[in-house]
Design a protein around this motif. Sequence first.
Motif, PDB file in Angstrom:
ATOM      1  N   ASN A   1       0.828  -1.213   0.000  1.00 55.06           N
ATOM      2  CA  ASN A   1       0.000   0.000   0.000  1.00 55.06           C
ATOM      3  C   ASN A   1       0.856   1.254   0.000  1.00 55.06           C
ATOM      4  O   ASN A   1       0.707   2.121   0.861  1.00 55.06           O
ATOM      5  CB  ASN A   1      -0.945  -0.002   1.202  1.00 55.06           C
ATOM      6  CG  ASN A   1      -1.932  -1.151   1.127  1.00 55.06           C
ATOM      7  OD1 ASN A   1      -2.470  -1.435   0.058  1.00 55.06           O
ATOM      8  ND2 ASN A   1      -2.152  -1.830   2.245  1.00 55.06           N
ATOM      9  N   PHE A   2       1.745   1.336  -0.975  1.00 55.74           N
ATOM     10  CA  PHE A   2       2.681   2.462  -0.999  1.00 55.74           C
ATOM     11  C   PHE A   2       1.958   3.789  -1.220  1.00 55.74           C
ATOM     12  O   PHE A   2       2.507   4.852  -0.947  1.00 55.74           O
ATOM     13  CB  PHE A   2       3.749   2.225  -2.082  1.00 55.74           C
ATOM     14  CG  PHE A   2       4.962   3.070  -1.874  1.00 55.74           C
ATOM     15  CD1 PHE A   2       5.808   2.836  -0.801  1.00 55.74           C
ATOM     16  CD2 PHE A   2       5.262   4.132  -2.730  1.00 55.74           C
ATOM     17  CE1 PHE A   2       6.923   3.631  -0.577  1.00 55.74           C
ATOM     18  CE2 PHE A   2       6.384   4.916  -2.520  1.00 55.74           C
ATOM     19  CZ  PHE A   2       7.215   4.678  -1.439  1.00 55.74           C
ATOM     20  N   HIS A   3       0.699   3.734  -1.678  1.00 53.98           N
ATOM     21  CA  HIS A   3      -0.070   4.976  -1.816  1.00 53.98           C
ATOM     22  C   HIS A   3      -0.335   5.606  -0.455  1.00 53.98           C
ATOM     23  O   HIS A   3      -0.751   6.746  -0.373  1.00 53.98           O
ATOM     24  CB  HIS A   3      -1.387   4.715  -2.549  1.00 53.98           C
ATOM     25  CG  HIS A   3      -2.220   3.644  -1.912  1.00 53.98           C
ATOM     26  ND1 HIS A   3      -1.991   2.299  -2.106  1.00 53.98           N
ATOM     27  CD2 HIS A   3      -3.277   3.711  -1.078  1.00 53.98           C
ATOM     28  CE1 HIS A   3      -2.858   1.591  -1.431  1.00 53.98           C
ATOM     29  NE2 HIS A   3      -3.656   2.420  -0.788  1.00 53.98           N
ATOM     30  N   ARG A   4      -0.101   4.830   0.608  1.00 56.08           N
ATOM     31  CA  ARG A   4      -0.303   5.412   1.939  1.00 56.08           C
ATOM     32  C   ARG A   4       1.003   5.947   2.532  1.00 56.08           C
ATOM     33  O   ARG A   4       1.042   6.332   3.695  1.00 56.08           O
ATOM     34  CB  ARG A   4      -0.890   4.377   2.887  1.00 56.08           C
ATOM     35  CG  ARG A   4      -2.310   4.050   2.524  1.00 56.08           C
ATOM     36  CD  ARG A   4      -3.073   3.556   3.740  1.00 56.08           C
ATOM     37  NE  ARG A   4      -4.160   2.720   3.305  1.00 56.08           N
ATOM     38  CZ  ARG A   4      -4.303   1.458   3.659  1.00 56.08           C
ATOM     39  NH1 ARG A   4      -3.458   0.907   4.497  1.00 56.08           N
ATOM     40  NH2 ARG A   4      -5.306   0.764   3.198  1.00 56.08           N
ATOM     41  N   ALA A   5       2.073   5.939   1.737  1.00 58.85           N
ATOM     42  CA  ALA A   5       3.327   6.508   2.231  1.00 58.85           C
ATOM     43  C   ALA A   5       3.195   8.022   2.323  1.00 58.85           C
ATOM     44  O   ALA A   5       2.546   8.642   1.482  1.00 58.85           O
ATOM     45  CB  ALA A   5       4.462   6.143   1.283  1.00 58.85           C
ATOM     46  N   SER A   6       3.795   8.601   3.355  1.00 57.72           N
ATOM     47  CA  SER A   6       3.794  10.065   3.436  1.00 57.72           C
ATOM     48  C   SER A   6       4.677  10.588   2.295  1.00 57.72           C
ATOM     49  O   SER A   6       5.489   9.852   1.732  1.00 57.72           O
ATOM     50  CB  SER A   6       4.359  10.511   4.784  1.00 57.72           C
ATOM     51  OG  SER A   6       5.733  10.230   4.849  1.00 57.72           O
ATOM     52  N   ILE A   7       4.490  11.866   1.964  1.00 53.75           N
ATOM     53  CA  ILE A   7       5.278  12.452   0.874  1.00 53.75           C
ATOM     54  C   ILE A   7       6.773  12.323   1.165  1.00 53.75           C
ATOM     55  O   ILE A   7       7.564  11.960   0.291  1.00 53.75           O
ATOM     56  CB  ILE A   7       4.903  13.952   0.698  1.00 53.75           C
ATOM     57  CG1 ILE A   7       3.494  14.055   0.111  1.00 53.75           C
ATOM     58  CG2 ILE A   7       5.896  14.666  -0.197  1.00 53.75           C
ATOM     59  CD1 ILE A   7       3.405  13.689  -1.353  1.00 53.75           C
ATOM     60  N   SER A   8       7.154  12.583   2.420  1.00 52.55           N
ATOM     61  CA  SER A   8       8.589  12.515   2.728  1.00 52.55           C
ATOM     62  C   SER A   8       9.091  11.073   2.638  1.00 52.55           C
ATOM     63  O   SER A   8      10.216  10.825   2.205  1.00 52.55           O
ATOM     64  CB  SER A   8       8.885  13.128   4.100  1.00 52.55           C
ATOM     65  OG  SER A   8       8.022  12.599   5.060  1.00 52.55           O
ATOM     66  N   ALA A   9       8.237  10.106   3.018  1.00 49.39           N
ATOM     67  CA  ALA A   9       8.646   8.698   2.906  1.00 49.39           C
ATOM     68  C   ALA A   9       8.807   8.322   1.427  1.00 49.39           C
ATOM     69  O   ALA A   9       9.770   7.653   1.048  1.00 49.39           O
ATOM     70  CB  ALA A   9       7.617   7.794   3.577  1.00 49.39           C
ATOM     71  N   ALA A  10       7.853   8.762   0.596  1.00 49.84           N
ATOM     72  CA  ALA A  10       7.920   8.452  -0.837  1.00 49.84           C
ATOM     73  C   ALA A  10       9.161   9.085  -1.458  1.00 49.84           C
ATOM     74  O   ALA A  10       9.862   8.457  -2.261  1.00 49.84           O
ATOM     75  CB  ALA A  10       6.663   8.939  -1.542  1.00 49.84           C
ATOM     76  N   ASN A  11       9.456  10.336  -1.054  1.00 44.95           N
ATOM     77  CA  ASN A  11      10.643  11.006  -1.580  1.00 44.95           C
ATOM     78  C   ASN A  11      11.922  10.303  -1.153  1.00 44.95           C
ATOM     79  O   ASN A  11      12.862  10.167  -1.933  1.00 44.95           O
ATOM     80  CB  ASN A  11      10.674  12.469  -1.117  1.00 44.95           C
ATOM     81  CG  ASN A  11       9.918  13.351  -2.098  1.00 44.95           C
ATOM     82  OD1 ASN A  11      10.046  13.182  -3.304  1.00 44.95           O
ATOM     83  ND2 ASN A  11       9.110  14.253  -1.570  1.00 44.95           N
ATOM     84  N   ALA A  12      11.942   9.849   0.103  1.00 42.22           N
ATOM     85  CA  ALA A  12      13.130   9.142   0.603  1.00 42.22           C
ATOM     86  C   ALA A  12      13.335   7.853  -0.179  1.00 42.22           C
ATOM     87  O   ALA A  12      14.457   7.446  -0.463  1.00 42.22           O
ATOM     88  CB  ALA A  12      12.978   8.850   2.094  1.00 42.22           C
TER      89      ALA A  12
END
Length: 365
Positions: free
Chosen positions: A135-146
């Motif tokens: 469920n990577f769509h639930r990653a926070s923006i900073s987590a996705a950027n990292a």
Amino acid sequence: MERASSGIGTPIQPKGYNGNVSWDLIGHEWAVKLLKHHIADRRTRHAYLFVGPESVGKRTLASRFAQALSCEREGKPGELCGECRACRLIPKRIFPDLDILAPDPTLQVDDVRALQRRLALAPYEGPWKIALLENFHRASISAANAMLKTLEEPPDRVVLLLTATTQELLLPTVVSRCEVISLRGVSRVTISLALQNRSVEIEKAEMLADLSDGRPGRALRWEAEPDHLEQRLVALDNLSEALSLDISGRFALAERIIGRGKLPVQRRRVRSTLEAWLSLWRDLLYHGYQADVQPRNPDRLPAFKRAVERVVPADRYRMMRALSATLAAVDGNANLRLAVEALMLKLPAVRKPGTNSSAAQRPAG
Ligand SMILES: [Zn+2]
């Protein structure tokens, strides 16, 4: 290792590839074949993104792929022996070279950083170190950027497997760095036969396949836990009730649907309710166009059709879109209560049987 042709037309089967699609998965044969070829041809990518609706099989497919990548049996790349340590431990999610991040409710940047430190180490026992990010769509923006950094320059012998309900909820830069495997609903015949192969009686298999809306995971869950079938009936009763309630009644109902418990539990409850609603509206819409489509809710469609006979087709369509949008919001990080209450305002009003007064309001788009 013989390489398969990457030219136009049917690829040459690599040596040892018997064409048998047997990852014990319901449907998605094309995806299994493709992933087997990637392993057999040594063309494994660094990152895969499995996209599709909830319970369609994304996580199961990703897990089988991890198993096939790690299976210890020699000579049959891409196949699962079902007996080695990897084949036994990966389905239980306890294999040392499989790192699983399942956001609850969101994936945070610290989780990603910790994962990156673990991925920097060599695999313990298998050929690959595999990270499954659910469920990577639930990653926070900073987590996705990292995560982008790892997607751009993954360490050697690392394979990243991401799942998401839809690409649109992800950063385009994340999607573009992955091999995207888009899973669609599975046919009711395939689901019914798969259930029968699992010793489910034919009538029950047919019913579960009808209700599953193309999601094998849902059919299997409902088979294992009959309570879910009861919950579906409650959800559909809630819909009929909501249509004849005024605003305060609808908000009270929203409260009841969300219920108690932690956010993931509430989210699951809301999702299953809204999915039941959506499937009934979809039946109604198809039926309105006299489309030759098997209804998902043959037991409830006739009564629902009578209840909403005054709702014009444009409003029915708008309602279906509102339900889809609310489901996407619920799957993302939206405020659950606000999302459900906003939906309640959009439901069309219908008269209670036997009354003349119209409750609530027209749908608000
Ligand atoms: Zn094995």
